[in-house]
Each structure stands twice: as C-alpha cells, then as structure tokens.
Write an enzyme that holds these catalytic residues in place. Sequence first.
Site, PDB file in Angstrom:
ATOM      1  N   TYR A 265     -14.391  43.728  22.232  1.00  0.00           N
ATOM      2  CA  TYR A 265     -15.056  42.815  23.165  1.00  0.00           C
ATOM      3  C   TYR A 265     -16.340  42.310  22.526  1.00  0.00           C
ATOM      4  O   TYR A 265     -16.817  42.834  21.500  1.00  0.00           O
ATOM      5  CB  TYR A 265     -15.343  43.496  24.510  1.00  0.00           C
ATOM      6  CG  TYR A 265     -16.563  44.391  24.528  1.00  0.00           C
ATOM      7  CD1 TYR A 265     -17.803  43.895  24.954  1.00  0.00           C
ATOM      8  CD2 TYR A 265     -16.497  45.720  24.122  1.00  0.00           C
ATOM      9  CE1 TYR A 265     -18.928  44.712  24.976  1.00  0.00           C
ATOM     10  CE2 TYR A 265     -17.611  46.540  24.151  1.00  0.00           C
ATOM     11  CZ  TYR A 265     -18.830  46.027  24.570  1.00  0.00           C
ATOM     12  OH  TYR A 265     -19.951  46.827  24.584  1.00  0.00           O
ATOM     13  N   CYS A 266     -16.925  41.292  23.122  1.00  0.00           N
ATOM     14  CA  CYS A 266     -18.209  40.754  22.662  1.00  0.00           C
ATOM     15  C   CYS A 266     -18.901  40.160  23.874  1.00  0.00           C
ATOM     16  O   CYS A 266     -18.930  40.775  24.934  1.00  0.00           O
ATOM     17  CB  CYS A 266     -18.003  39.744  21.534  1.00  0.00           C
ATOM     18  SG  CYS A 266     -16.910  38.370  21.978  1.00  0.00           S
TER      19      CYS A 266
END
Length: 313
Positions: A265-266
């Site tokens: 994720y980011c």
Amino acid sequence: MSSDDQCPLISTEWLAQHLNDPTVRVVDVRWRSRYENGRGVSFDDYDGYREGHIPGAVFVGMIEDLSDKDHNIPDMLIPPDAFAKVMGRLGIGNETLVIAYDNMGVPLGSARLWWALSYYGHNRVRVLDGGLRQWQIEGRPLSTDVPTIEPKVFSAKRRPEWVANKEDVIAALGNPSTVIIDCLPREQYSGSAGHSLWGARLGHIPGAVNVPSIANIDPELANTTSAQREQLLKERESFTFSPPNALKALYDNVGVTPDREVITYCGRGFAAAGGLLALKILGHDRVRLYDGSWAEWSSDPTLPTEKGSGENI
C-alpha cells in the site's frame, strides 16, 4: 528480453525495435502530484504528453479516465465495465500487448496501469523499464503526433488475487504469514514529516514494514526524504530497476519470503503498484495491492495506526 517473457518489464531497446508492430499499444500514463495546503493532489499530465511522447503512444488519464469519481476514497480504480470501455477506446483488445510508461523515474502511473490491467485479466502488459526518462537519456526519438486510434473490444474479468480491501488488511494485522509493505517515503511512513500528504492521520498501518518505491531502482536511496528524492531523480543517469539480486536482498531484509503473502500500500495505490511490480519481477505470486491504501485506512478513526521507524530496511 522478449514480449513473451514472464518478467513484467520491457526494455527500451525492445520497444525501439517494435514501435511499428500493430499488435503493440504503447500507453503514456504520465501522472503528477502537487501539494495544496500540505496535502497531495493527483493530476494527469496531458500537456506533457502533447509536448513530446514515445512515437505512436496514446495517452490515458489515471485520474480522469481510470479513477472512480463516485467513490468516497480518491483515485480508486473504476469498475470493470467502465475500464473495458476506456481500454477499447485506446485501441486495446484482449490480444494487444500493452507497454505502459510514465516520466516519474520511479514507475508510478505505469505500474498502476500494469496492475489494473493484470487485475482485470489482461496478461499481455509490460512496464517500460526506466520509463520516458530512460528513453530520453538514451537519445531515442519523441513525437508530438497524436495517433488515430481504431477502437477495439476489451473484456475485463476481475482476478481477486491481485487486490486487497480494508477487511483483508485488518485480517492480516498480526498475522505472521502475511507481510504488509508501506511503499511511501520514510518520513511519511514514520510520521516524522509532521503532516500526511495522502491521508487524514500520521504514521502507517501497524506492523507494516517500509520499502519506499524509490528503493526499487536503487536500494541506497531508501532513506532519502521526499525533497532529497526529487533532487536525486533530476541528477540520475539511469532509471531502470535494480538487478534481481539487489531487489531480492532488499525484500529479504524485511522478511518478504516466498512462503509469505504480501499486501502493498501507499497513499493512493500508485507507489504500491511499483512495489508489487518489483515483487512480481522476483517471482512472488501471492502479492496484492490495497487499493484504498493510506487514504482509506487513515480516514477511518476506528482503525489503528502506528508511528515511528518500526521494522525498516
């Protein structure tokens, strides 16, 4: 490297030799961000495309064309029927070999499109290794011509093993069989920046390890700040991915082994796609992208967050 290899990357040399191949569709997905009131805002760089792109490339907006404007979380991928219409409009059918590139140095929009096509069942997609910057460094030609496109029929079929939702991430918390990877810059991961560019709160998902997306092109850049990264990207002479042995060492160091599942994720699913791309290069099969990413997680006050360096590379 041939177009039939399992590696999701394609070289600039290969592409230069296949620019006139009618079975290939080159897609420019250059995407940028700016900061307003301390928060990140995504936008498509169509003007940059018009100023000069790889000959024959078409443009698609990751924000305007492929993000779901009806979703309460920004930049979420559009549903399959809408996605199929966009691909068909670009002249992409189910047999088309898609070569995606952007101009960020680190693959962001291009990795995102590669992931989206893979998620919707299209195996024939590659990311141009080094992107537009590598192409230009090598002195290869650019064009300002916008090609005429013959529409095609594209069928999108979800492959759930490519995506994770919030409930999947909750289930992974504290689970030793799953590694959660935060692909944001170190100061965003730790919460030391003082503000979150892409979320409502500081920090990261509890237990997540940090492998910033820029580390995939050079592990030595993992500890650079966002400001340092921008300067380094201006100075670099190569933007290709690190060799597989360096990538393997990078991920081995945070416990990413073939026997464990991985969720990347980011902020909004762009850098995370680059992390997923790196792991696919290494042959990891059980890797999913959390599309809601920090934008969704941090906006839910019932979900836990964590600050500090945690377990880092």
